[in-house]
Write a protein that holds these residues in place. Structure first.
Motif, PDB file in Angstrom:
ATOM      1  N   LEU A  30       0.829  -1.213   0.000  1.00  0.00           N
ATOM      2  CA  LEU A  30       0.000   0.000   0.000  1.00  0.00           C
ATOM      3  C   LEU A  30       0.860   1.258   0.000  1.00  0.00           C
ATOM      4  N   ALA A  31       1.924   1.265   0.803  1.00  0.00           N
ATOM      5  CA  ALA A  31       2.814   2.427   0.853  1.00  0.00           C
ATOM      6  C   ALA A  31       3.502   2.657  -0.483  1.00  0.00           C
ATOM      7  N   VAL A  32       3.998   1.595  -1.087  1.00  0.00           N
ATOM      8  CA  VAL A  32       4.677   1.718  -2.377  1.00  0.00           C
ATOM      9  C   VAL A  32       3.690   2.138  -3.463  1.00  0.00           C
ATOM     10  N   ALA A  33       2.484   1.607  -3.451  1.00  0.00           N
ATOM     11  CA  ALA A  33       1.485   1.983  -4.459  1.00  0.00           C
ATOM     12  C   ALA A  33       1.215   3.478  -4.415  1.00  0.00           C
ATOM     13  N   SER A  34       1.067   4.025  -3.232  1.00  0.00           N
ATOM     14  CA  SER A  34       0.794   5.449  -3.085  1.00  0.00           C
ATOM     15  C   SER A  34       1.949   6.294  -3.630  1.00  0.00           C
ATOM     16  N   ARG A  35       3.170   5.962  -3.247  1.00  0.00           N
ATOM     17  CA  ARG A  35       4.343   6.711  -3.726  1.00  0.00           C
ATOM     18  C   ARG A  35       4.551   6.519  -5.229  1.00  0.00           C
ATOM     19  N   ALA A  36       4.335   5.301  -5.699  1.00  0.00           N
ATOM     20  CA  ALA A  36       4.547   5.000  -7.118  1.00  0.00           C
ATOM     21  C   ALA A  36       3.526   5.724  -7.994  1.00  0.00           C
ATOM     22  N   LEU A  37       2.297   5.814  -7.542  1.00  0.00           N
ATOM     23  CA  LEU A  37       1.285   6.545  -8.303  1.00  0.00           C
ATOM     24  C   LEU A  37       1.660   8.020  -8.389  1.00  0.00           C
TER      25      LEU A  37
ATOM     26  N   GLU B  52       8.180 -11.259  -3.944  1.00  0.00           N
ATOM     27  CA  GLU B  52       8.348  -9.895  -4.442  1.00  0.00           C
ATOM     28  C   GLU B  52       7.316  -8.970  -3.806  1.00  0.00           C
ATOM     29  N   LEU B  53       7.679  -7.705  -3.690  1.00  0.00           N
ATOM     30  CA  LEU B  53       6.736  -6.730  -3.171  1.00  0.00           C
ATOM     31  C   LEU B  53       5.520  -6.709  -4.102  1.00  0.00           C
ATOM     32  N   ASN B  54       4.339  -6.814  -3.526  1.00  0.00           N
ATOM     33  CA  ASN B  54       3.100  -6.951  -4.280  1.00  0.00           C
ATOM     34  C   ASN B  54       2.754  -5.652  -5.016  1.00  0.00           C
ATOM     35  N   THR B  55       2.648  -5.725  -6.327  1.00  0.00           N
ATOM     36  CA  THR B  55       2.332  -4.548  -7.140  1.00  0.00           C
ATOM     37  C   THR B  55       0.853  -4.470  -7.529  1.00  0.00           C
ATOM     38  N   ARG B  56       0.035  -5.387  -7.052  1.00  0.00           N
ATOM     39  CA  ARG B  56      -1.387  -5.336  -7.429  1.00  0.00           C
ATOM     40  C   ARG B  56      -2.075  -4.046  -6.978  1.00  0.00           C
ATOM     41  N   PRO B  57      -1.805  -3.536  -5.753  1.00  0.00           N
ATOM     42  CA  PRO B  57      -2.395  -2.241  -5.391  1.00  0.00           C
ATOM     43  C   PRO B  57      -1.948  -1.105  -6.322  1.00  0.00           C
ATOM     44  N   LEU B  58      -0.711  -1.154  -6.790  1.00  0.00           N
ATOM     45  CA  LEU B  58      -0.226  -0.151  -7.735  1.00  0.00           C
ATOM     46  C   LEU B  58      -0.974  -0.265  -9.060  1.00  0.00           C
ATOM     47  N   LEU B  59      -1.158  -1.475  -9.553  1.00  0.00           N
ATOM     48  CA  LEU B  59      -1.895  -1.668 -10.804  1.00  0.00           C
ATOM     49  C   LEU B  59      -3.319  -1.110 -10.693  1.00  0.00           C
TER      50      LEU B  59
ATOM     51  N   ALA C  83      -4.838   2.153 -12.787  1.00  0.00           N
ATOM     52  CA  ALA C  83      -6.078   2.012 -13.553  1.00  0.00           C
ATOM     53  C   ALA C  83      -7.099   3.063 -13.123  1.00  0.00           C
ATOM     54  N   ASP C  84      -7.230   3.269 -11.814  1.00  0.00           N
ATOM     55  CA  ASP C  84      -8.162   4.278 -11.305  1.00  0.00           C
ATOM     56  C   ASP C  84      -7.787   5.678 -11.787  1.00  0.00           C
ATOM     57  N   ALA C  85      -6.483   5.920 -11.974  1.00  0.00           N
ATOM     58  CA  ALA C  85      -5.996   7.213 -12.441  1.00  0.00           C
ATOM     59  C   ALA C  85      -6.006   7.325 -13.965  1.00  0.00           C
ATOM     60  N   LYS C  86      -6.488   6.281 -14.641  1.00  0.00           N
ATOM     61  CA  LYS C  86      -6.578   6.252 -16.114  1.00  0.00           C
ATOM     62  C   LYS C  86      -5.204   6.357 -16.783  1.00  0.00           C
ATOM     63  N   ILE C  87      -4.210   5.736 -16.160  1.00  0.00           N
ATOM     64  CA  ILE C  87      -2.858   5.693 -16.724  1.00  0.00           C
ATOM     65  C   ILE C  87      -2.688   4.357 -17.434  1.00  0.00           C
ATOM     66  N   ALA C  88      -2.307   4.405 -18.708  1.00  0.00           N
ATOM     67  CA  ALA C  88      -2.130   3.190 -19.514  1.00  0.00           C
ATOM     68  C   ALA C  88      -1.046   2.315 -18.899  1.00  0.00           C
ATOM     69  N   THR C  89      -1.379   1.051 -18.699  1.00  0.00           N
ATOM     70  CA  THR C  89      -0.479   0.127 -18.018  1.00  0.00           C
ATOM     71  C   THR C  89      -0.242  -1.115 -18.866  1.00  0.00           C
ATOM     72  N   VAL C  90       0.979  -1.615 -18.786  1.00  0.00           N
ATOM     73  CA  VAL C  90       1.347  -2.856 -19.464  1.00  0.00           C
ATOM     74  C   VAL C  90       2.034  -3.777 -18.466  1.00  0.00           C
TER      75      VAL C  90
ATOM     76  N   LEU D 223      11.949   2.541  -5.021  1.00  0.00           N
ATOM     77  CA  LEU D 223      10.865   2.664  -4.052  1.00  0.00           C
ATOM     78  C   LEU D 223      10.901   1.498  -3.084  1.00  0.00           C
ATOM     79  N   THR D 224      10.862   1.826  -1.795  1.00  0.00           N
ATOM     80  CA  THR D 224      10.686   0.805  -0.762  1.00  0.00           C
ATOM     81  C   THR D 224       9.480   1.209   0.072  1.00  0.00           C
ATOM     82  N   GLU D 225       9.151   0.377   1.033  1.00  0.00           N
ATOM     83  CA  GLU D 225       8.051   0.708   1.942  1.00  0.00           C
ATOM     84  C   GLU D 225       8.396   1.902   2.819  1.00  0.00           C
ATOM     85  N   GLN D 226       9.673   2.277   2.873  1.00  0.00           N
ATOM     86  CA  GLN D 226      10.119   3.365   3.739  1.00  0.00           C
ATOM     87  C   GLN D 226      10.404   4.675   3.029  1.00  0.00           C
ATOM     88  N   GLU D 227      10.790   4.590   1.750  1.00  0.00           N
ATOM     89  CA  GLU D 227      11.223   5.816   1.082  1.00  0.00           C
ATOM     90  C   GLU D 227      11.250   5.708  -0.432  1.00  0.00           C
TER      91      GLU D 227
END
Length: 192
Positions: A30-37, A60-67, A71-78, A184-188
């Motif tokens: 969740l932390a990484v998804a927020s920073r990555a978005l 691996e750090l779960n990227t499903r929340p980022l995906l 998608a919610d932000a309408k950013i094209a993803t592959v 990106l990590t969960e901390q920074e």
């Protein structure tokens, strides 16, 4: 640097990653998804910019929340599609909810009927990283080959995603290794 040094570093970093608890992993995702978005929004210079995100395997750090967030932000993803070891990845369009198929290497990937697109931003998994922007992958050279091919054509931003425990003092490098622009990590968020 010898292959043995890389193999030892990889083994130790992945062993540390395997110790992350389910609760820690969920919070980290969740932390990484927020920073990555936020970073994706900042880096995407054009509305048609495409973001590549890996589908998580093993610990691996779960990227499903980022995906979901992209998608919610309408950013094209592959998602990446692996064709061969040491060969560049192909990237196929993906939206959360799309069915994935098992690729020839056992990875979950979009099917061949999804359009292939070249990403402008690449989120990469890794085994270890250092504060100089060096990443240690899993030994197949796939992301190095991919980034080299993409960067020969256009500006591509490479962003590693990892747990903080995967940090190393120094990652051994070779001439073909591609450096990260961010980590990106969960901390920074680390900019290189």
């Amino acid at each position: 640097m010898t292959v043995d040094v890389k193999a030892d570093l990889r083994r130790h970093a992945l062993a540390r990653r395997d110790l992350v608890t389910h609760v820690e992993a969920h919070e980290a995702a969740l932390a990484v998804a927020s920073r990555a978005l936020a970073l994706s929004r900042e880096l995407a210079r054009r509305a048609e910019d495409v973001v590549s995100v890996y589908w998580p395997i093993r610990s691996e750090l779960n990227t499903r929340p980022l995906l979901e967030a992209l998608a919610d932000a309408k950013i094209a993803t592959v998602l990446p599609v692996m064709t061969a070891v040491k060969q560049p990845l192909v990237f196929r369009a993906f939206t959360p909810g799309d069915a994935l198929v098992k690729g020839p290497f056992g990875l979950s990937e979009p099917s061949d009927d999804k359009p292939a697109l070249e990403p402008d931003i690449v989120f990469s998994p890794l085994a270890a990283f250092d504060r100089n922007g060096c990443r240690l992958g899993y030994g197949g050279g796939i992301y190095d080959a991919t980034l080299a091919e993409l960067r020969a054509k256009k500006r591509v931003v490479a962003i590693g995603i990892a747990y903080a425990c995967q940090e190393a003092e120094a990652v051994p490098t070779e001439p073909h290794d591609q450096r990260l622009d961010f980590l990106l990590t969960e901390q920074e968020l680390i900019a290189f």
